[in-house]
Enzyme design. Structure first.
Site, PDB file in Angstrom:
ATOM      1  N   GLU A 276       0.821  -1.213   0.000  1.00  0.00           N
ATOM      2  CA  GLU A 276       0.000   0.000   0.000  1.00  0.00           C
ATOM      3  C   GLU A 276       0.856   1.265   0.000  1.00  0.00           C
ATOM      4  O   GLU A 276       0.637   2.177  -0.799  1.00  0.00           O
ATOM      5  CB  GLU A 276      -0.923  -0.019   1.228  1.00  0.00           C
ATOM      6  CG  GLU A 276      -1.845   1.166   1.328  1.00  0.00           C
ATOM      7  CD  GLU A 276      -2.886   1.205   0.220  1.00  0.00           C
ATOM      8  OE1 GLU A 276      -3.732   0.303   0.164  1.00  0.00           O
ATOM      9  OE2 GLU A 276      -2.850   2.131  -0.606  1.00  0.00           O
ATOM     10  N   ASP A 280       1.072   4.095  -2.905  1.00  0.00           N
ATOM     11  CA  ASP A 280       0.671   5.470  -2.595  1.00  0.00           C
ATOM     12  C   ASP A 280       1.794   6.472  -2.876  1.00  0.00           C
ATOM     13  O   ASP A 280       1.547   7.563  -3.387  1.00  0.00           O
ATOM     14  CB  ASP A 280       0.241   5.578  -1.117  1.00  0.00           C
ATOM     15  CG  ASP A 280      -1.047   4.818  -0.827  1.00  0.00           C
ATOM     16  OD1 ASP A 280      -1.740   4.426  -1.785  1.00  0.00           O
ATOM     17  OD2 ASP A 280      -1.362   4.613   0.359  1.00  0.00           O
ATOM     18  N   SER A 475      -7.374   2.097  -3.618  1.00  0.00           N
ATOM     19  CA  SER A 475      -6.063   2.485  -3.112  1.00  0.00           C
ATOM     20  C   SER A 475      -5.203   3.101  -4.212  1.00  0.00           C
ATOM     21  O   SER A 475      -4.263   3.831  -3.918  1.00  0.00           O
ATOM     22  CB  SER A 475      -5.324   1.261  -2.594  1.00  0.00           C
ATOM     23  OG  SER A 475      -5.855   0.835  -1.387  1.00  0.00           O
TER      24      SER A 475
END
Ligand SMILES: *[C@@H]1O[C@H](CO)[C@@H](O)[C@H](O)[C@H]1NC(C)=O
Ligand SMILES: *[C@@H]1O[C@H](CO)[C@@H](O)[C@H](O)[C@H]1NC(C)=O
Ligand SMILES: *[C@@H]1O[C@H](CO)[C@@H](O)[C@H](O)[C@H]1NC(C)=O
Ligand SMILES: *[C@@H]1O[C@H](CO)[C@@H](O)[C@H](O)[C@H]1NC(C)=O
Length: 560
Positions: A276, A280, A475
């Site tokens: 993640e 990001d 995400s």
């Protein structure tokens, strides 16, 4: 599986004479009591005091965020915001006197003074609150929580406390979608450049997003710009992965920019890159290239960690102008803990009033919240949290190019806690009229509807701990949309204009012309058909995906 664990947590608040004001919740079958918490265990409790003027904060937020207002873009200072949320002196006195009588000394943990924290042994907490702190197993996550089914407060203290957390609130730790990770070899660059945009249907990289959403490749230059990325659950990104990602996908940039890591609640600051956080960082630094970017690594995966990050930020004089978060909760967990939900939402309102654009992912299980297992037996759809908060921007997911269609996992729906804000009433009522009786009874048609916008969300090529792989989920779309806004801020700052701040009032009133309306696809979940996309806003893709050039023309034309 029994339906019973979906029975909402019922709260009975009753005055019981000498015992003071008692709050009791029914045992939840999703949480199994294991044993009394050890009396010597230290427990940290956050005490939230009621704000002086929360309606004033909301009005001020709308005033600076509505492009028709003469005060558009005139964001509030730290002290102006704090004046709205600071507790009344009488509340501070009532609570601290009560604690002092019990020889408990609170620490003020928010800059406005609206939150206190105490760190006391369970035995003390049990006597102070008339509680029975118990270890519960959270069946969904397999983790252990220390909670009590009942607390009681003296009658003269109770009105001065919004909530004490964690006591009777049963909220599972935050969820980040665990995106599927498929290891791939990136295509050779020369080949890739020649075959844009076809190659983008195989893997999406920053160049595809630039091409498709008309995002400039030239790095941002404005001073004072900034972008924050939240990270929970020991997620971390590394410069080595980012450097390699830039070598592969941003050959136009000679040196990959670096990013900062700030630790909150003892969050990790080093380690192997994880899914993640790597996604990001690579799709913020890699898209909003040149915008100073900070990863906030938060050590607490619970609602406490979310509160701690927001208190940490609100204590700063300079806030990140954009904050992107690809984590969340199931809203149903906040049944009976609405005060806690409202406190979160008001914290995001404070960020917005000070000029920060706050983005959250809408979730990856269509109409069924973050985790199938927590709500699949539900008789109604399960909205995510905090996407239902009206003071932030919720981002859904799309896939494909020409046509760009809804990603079937795109979270969307209607909050059961937060009412629909005025700024979206025309858009949402238009959708509901066209929807007719579809899904009637499965969702709360008066609730705040989400997502607000969307962006590409599948096949995002990402470098994680030395390996390239493809990731999908909201995400991916959330940092993408946040990066577009960070680049718009760059242009605004360079033109001497204020940053965008809370963008929903602008997007719902004037944004449609600057977004690609997505009209194909739906978001099924748990066997239900979900919501269909339609022309205009829909609870799958919101108002649509960004067109940077059109958005730039829109925001540069505003009067602020
Ligand atoms: C306190 O909780 C425990 C479970 O942890 C239970 O066995 C006990 O009966 C409770 N005590 C009281 C006084 O309610
Ligand atoms: C970090 O990654 C390296 C290389 O993949 C691996 O050998 C090592 O065990 C990892 N360390 C941790 C703590 O996971
Ligand atoms: C749901 O629970 C089942 C059985 O407990 C498990 O096999 C499955 O992986 C879970 N699914 C998700 C999405 O967590
Ligand atoms: C529906 O949403 C409203 C807020 O708009 C809320 O007050 C109400 O309690 C919700 N109804 C249910 C059944 O959750």
């Amino acid at each position: 599986m029994a339906v019973s664990f979906l029975v909402p947590l019922l709260v009975a608040a009753l005055s019981v004479g000498v015992d003071g004001h008692q709050t009791t919740v029914l045992p939840q079958s999703k949480f199994i009591p294991l044993r009394p918490a050890s009396s010597t265990l230290s427990i940290q409790l956050t005490l939230a005091l009621p704000p002086t003027n929360i309606d004033g904060l909301h009005a001020a937020l709308y005033d600076v965020s509505d492009p028709k207002s003469p005060n558009y873009g005139k964001h509030l200072s730290k002290s102006e915001v704090e004046a709205f949320v600071a507790p009344k002196p009488g509340s501070v006195k009532a609570v601290t006197d009560w604690l002092t009588q019990h020889n408990v000394h609170p620490e003020v943990v928010s800059s406005s003074g609206d939150m206190l924290r105490i760190d006391i042994p369970v035995s003390k907490a049990n006597s102070l609150l008339g509680a029975n702190f118990t270890e519960f197993e959270d069946k969904t996550s397999g983790t252990t929580l220390v909670r009590t089914l009942s607390i009681s407060l003296p009658d003269d203290v109770e009105p001065h406390l919004k909530f004490i957390y964690p006591t009777t609130q049963f909220i599972s730790a935050t969820t980040r979608e665990k995106p599927s990770f498929q290891v791939v070899t990136p295509p050779a660059l020369a080949h890739k450049r020649q075959t844009l945009p076809q190659i983008c249907s195989v893997d999406v990289d920053p160049e595809c997003l630039e091409d498709f959403y008309h995002i400039p490749a030239a790095p941002a230059t404005a001073s004072g710009n900034s972008l924050g990325v939240s990270a929970y659950i020991d997620e971390i990104a590394t410069q080595a992965d980012l450097d390699f990602f830039f070598l592969a996908f941003r050959p136009d940039v000679t040196t990959a920019p670096d990013f900062s890591i700030v630790s909150v609640d003892n969050g990790i600051t080093s380690g192997n890159g994880t899914l993640e956080a790597s996604l990001d960082i690579q799709y913020t630094v890699g898209v909003a290239t040149g915008v100073p970017t900070t990863l906030y690594s938060v050590g607490q995966p619970t609602t406490e960690g979310f509160i701690d990050l927001v208190n940490f930020l609100l204590a700063q004089d300079e806030l990140p102008l954009v904050l992107t978060t690809s984590y969340g909760f199931n809203e149903v967990d906040f049944d009976g803990a609405e005060d806690l939900a409202n406190t979160f939402c008001d914290a995001y309102a404070q960020l917005g009033a000070r000029g920060t654009s706050v983005f959250f992912c809408s979730g990856d299980n269509g109409v069924y919240s973050f985790s199938f297992n927590s709500t699949c037996d539900a008789t109604t759809f399960g909205p995510t949290f905090p996407s239902g908060c009206p003071f932030l921007t919720s981002v859904g997911g799309t896939q494909g190019f020409t046509p760009e269609v809804a990603a079937p996992f795109s979270g969307g729906g209607f909050s059961n806690i937060f009412a629909r804000p005025d700024y979206q009433s025309t858009a949402v009522e238009g959708y509901l009229d066209a929807l007719g009786g579809t899904n009637a009874g499965l969702f709360n048609s008066t609730g705040r509807a989400f997502p607000d916008v969307s962006a590409q969300s599948v096949n995002f090529i990402t470098r994680i701990n030395g390996v390239f792989g493809l990731l999908e989920g909201t995400s991916a779309s959330t940092p993408t949309f946040a990066s577009v806004v960070a680049l718009l801020n760059d242009a605004l700052l360079n033109a001497g204009k204020p940053p965008l701040g809370f963008i929903n009032p602008l997007l719902y009133s004037q944004g449609a012309v600057a977004l690609n309306d997505i009209t194909s696809g739906s978001n099924p979940g748990c066997g239900a058909q979900g919501f269909p996309t339609m022309e205009g806003w829909d609870p799958v893709t919101g108002l649509g995906t960004p067109d940077y050039e059109k958005l730039l023309a829109l925001v540069m034309g505003l009067s602020a």
